[in-house]
Design a protein around this motif. Structure first.
Motif, short mmCIF file in Angstrom:
data_model
loop_
_atom_site.label_atom_id
_atom_site.label_comp_id
_atom_site.label_asym_id
_atom_site.label_seq_id
_atom_site.Cartn_x
_atom_site.Cartn_y
_atom_site.Cartn_z
N VAL A 1 61.04 55.81 50.79
CA VAL A 1 61.27 54.81 51.84
C VAL A 1 62.73 54.40 51.74
N PHE A 2 63.34 54.13 52.88
CA PHE A 2 64.75 53.75 52.89
C PHE A 2 65.05 52.92 54.13
N CYS A 3 66.20 52.28 54.14
CA CYS A 3 66.66 51.49 55.29
C CYS A 3 67.75 52.24 56.03
N SER A 4 67.72 52.11 57.34
CA SER A 4 68.76 52.66 58.19
C SER A 4 68.73 51.89 59.50
N GLN A 5 69.88 51.46 59.96
CA GLN A 5 70.01 50.76 61.24
C GLN A 5 69.09 49.53 61.31
N GLY A 6 68.91 48.83 60.18
CA GLY A 6 68.11 47.62 60.15
C GLY A 6 66.62 47.82 60.10
N PRO B 1 63.15 47.68 50.85
CA PRO B 1 61.79 48.25 50.97
C PRO B 1 61.29 48.73 49.61
N ARG B 2 60.04 48.38 49.31
CA ARG B 2 59.42 48.77 48.04
C ARG B 2 58.00 49.24 48.30
N LEU B 3 57.73 50.50 47.97
CA LEU B 3 56.39 51.06 48.11
C LEU B 3 55.49 50.59 46.98
N HIS B 4 54.25 50.29 47.31
CA HIS B 4 53.25 49.93 46.31
C HIS B 4 52.98 51.16 45.45
N PRO B 5 52.64 50.98 44.17
CA PRO B 5 52.38 52.13 43.30
C PRO B 5 51.32 53.10 43.83
N ASN B 6 50.32 52.62 44.59
CA ASN B 6 49.31 53.54 45.13
C ASN B 6 49.65 54.01 46.55
N LEU B 7 50.82 53.64 47.03
CA LEU B 7 51.38 54.06 48.32
C LEU B 7 50.65 53.47 49.54
N ARG B 8 49.81 52.49 49.34
CA ARG B 8 49.10 51.91 50.48
C ARG B 8 49.93 50.87 51.22
N TYR B 9 50.78 50.14 50.50
CA TYR B 9 51.53 49.04 51.10
C TYR B 9 53.02 49.24 50.99
N LEU C 1 54.65 42.15 54.12
CA LEU C 1 53.82 43.23 53.57
C LEU C 1 53.19 44.00 54.72
N LEU C 2 53.36 45.30 54.70
CA LEU C 2 52.83 46.18 55.74
C LEU C 2 51.80 47.11 55.11
N GLY D 1 66.49 38.70 47.49
CA GLY D 1 66.24 40.12 47.28
C GLY D 1 64.88 40.38 46.68
N LEU D 2 64.28 41.47 47.08
CA LEU D 2 62.99 41.89 46.53
C LEU D 2 63.26 42.90 45.43
N ILE D 3 62.84 42.59 44.22
CA ILE D 3 63.09 43.47 43.08
C ILE D 3 62.08 44.62 43.06
N GLY D 4 60.80 44.30 43.24
CA GLY D 4 59.80 45.36 43.29
C GLY D 4 58.42 44.89 42.88
N TRP D 5 57.51 45.84 42.80
CA TRP D 5 56.13 45.56 42.42
C TRP D 5 56.05 45.38 40.91
N TRP D 6 55.19 44.46 40.49
CA TRP D 6 54.91 44.25 39.08
C TRP D 6 53.41 44.41 38.95
N GLY D 7 52.97 45.57 38.53
CA GLY D 7 51.54 45.87 38.49
C GLY D 7 51.04 46.19 39.88
N GLU D 8 49.76 45.98 40.08
CA GLU D 8 49.12 46.34 41.35
C GLU D 8 49.18 45.25 42.41
N SER D 9 49.34 43.99 42.00
CA SER D 9 49.21 42.92 42.99
C SER D 9 50.23 41.79 42.86
N SER D 10 51.40 42.08 42.29
CA SER D 10 52.44 41.06 42.19
C SER D 10 53.78 41.66 42.57
N LEU D 11 54.62 40.82 43.17
CA LEU D 11 55.97 41.20 43.55
C LEU D 11 56.98 40.30 42.85
#
Length: 142
Positions: free
Chosen positions: A12-17, A45-53, A68-69, A91-101
């Motif tokens: 996942v990446f950002c481009s043009q906003g 953008p940060r992908l969830h470890p199981n790629l669902r979110y 969250l999408l 800033g969003l650093i990332g996922w911490w485990g399955e259910s924390s950001l």
């Protein structure tokens, strides 16, 4: 291509906003799909470890907040924070485990600018329309 984040073979990446998603391959074309709209200047953008979110920050409501999408559903992104200090979440650093950001934001506990780390715990990921959430300051990483 800004702020790339790779989980397994999903990039996942950002481009043009906006946030885009593609499957990483060593050679050949990697077509990407657009996940967001340009209204809110998407970052982190940060992908969830199981790629669902996909978690990300955006300025849909003037201040930068975390959204969250659900990548498997057709529903719009859910706003997770309503940060009222400064310009919002820094800033969003990332996922911490399955259910924390983990995210960074200005503290409202002191008068001088003071960035701190916070943890956003999502209590019930199954009901994204109204997820239970709790925020606490990350004081000790041990």
């Amino acid at each position: 291509l800004r702020m790339p984040h790779l989980v397994k073979n999903q990039l996942v990446f950002c481009s043009q906003g906006n946030a885009f998603l593609t499957t990483y391959k060593k050679s050949g074309p990697m077509p990407a799909i657009k996940l967001t709209t340009t209204v809110g200047n998407v970052l982190d953008p940060r992908l969830h470890p199981n790629l669902r979110y996909l978690a990300y920050t955006a300025t849909y409501a003037k201040r930068r907040d975390i959204y969250l999408l659900d990548l498997q559903g057709g529903s719009p992104a859910v706003r997770l924070t309503y940060w009222d200090t400064g310009a919002g979440v820094d800033g969003l650093i990332g996922w911490w485990g399955e259910s924390s950001l983990v995210f960074r934001a200005l503290s409202n506990q002191v008068s001088l600018p003071d960035y701190r780390l916070y943890v956003l715990h999502l209590e019930d990921m199954g009901t994204l329309a109204t997820p239970n959430r709790r925020i606490e300051q990350l004081e000790d990483l041990t």
